[in-house]
Design a protein around this motif. Structure first.
Motif: not given
Length: 209
Positions: A123-136
């Motif tokens: 998870q991280l904060n980008s200039k668009r807001g909170m982003e999250s990515l997980q392995s499928i």
């Protein structure tokens, strides 16, 4: 003529889509091995890396999380604030600091219950807001029996054979003692029977003289 133009345009669109696909997957993905195996009582390392296209905020507040069992499974690790599941206390190590995008999760003193799937999430904060990515797919971890179990089994078998041998030897000693006692008994009985006969013969011999 119009049909030919439509076909050519469709082919060009399909080709463009295929060429962009891998690049998009590369820009937005969590990579970790599909299968790993470890020995019970040993340790295992699960390498991971992630890619993203987002422009980071001034304070990205990046964090790494891990789930187990399935994609929506229970969280077992969180880098910030630090959290480690009770089952993995003193057995999880992950030396990671932002903005690193690749590292290794290490699990120590593997147990049979550790055999399941593990999913890395960031998870991280980008200039668009909170982003999250997980392995499928995640990583399927298989646990096998260790060499210490085999050595222990061999020790048990050897001990059993040795004990059995000692028991047999004791039996032979008992048989030998019985035979010796029987022999002594026969000798004593024979002596008791022969002695009166010898005395009688000596008495008769002297009388004749």
């Amino acid at each position: 003529m119009a049909w030919i133009l439509l076909l050519l345009l469709s082919a060009a669109c399909l080709q463009a889509g295929h060429s962009v696909g891998p690049n998009r997957e590369r820009l937005l993905n969590v990579i970790q091995p599909i299968n790993l195996s470890g020995v019970e009582g040993g340790s295992i390392e699960i390498p991971f890396s992630f890619y993203f296209p987002w422009e980071l905020a001034e304070d990205p507040d990046m964090r790494i999380l891990w789930r187990w069992k399935d994609f929506h499974g229970e969280f077992i690790y969180n880098s910030t604030p630090l959290f480690i599941h009770e089952h993995f206390k003193n057995r999880f190590t992950l030396n990671w600091t932002q903005p690193q995008t690749s590292r290794v999760l290490r699990i120590l003193d593997l147990k049979k219950k550790d055999q399941t799937k593990y999913f890395c999430q960031f998870q991280l904060n980008s200039k668009r807001g909170m982003e999250s990515l997980q392995s499928i797919v995640g990583t399927q971890l298989t646990i096998t029996h260790g060499i210490r179990t085999t050595m222990q089994s061999s020790f048990i078998v050897t001990s059993a054979v040795t004990t059995s041998g000692l028991e047999d030897t004791g039996g032979l000693r008992k048989i030998s003692l019985v035979n010796l006692g029987a022999t002594i008994g026969v000798v004593v009985a024979t002596a008791v029977l022969i002695t009166p006969v010898c005395v009688l013969m000596v008495f008769l011999w002297r009388k004749q003289r």
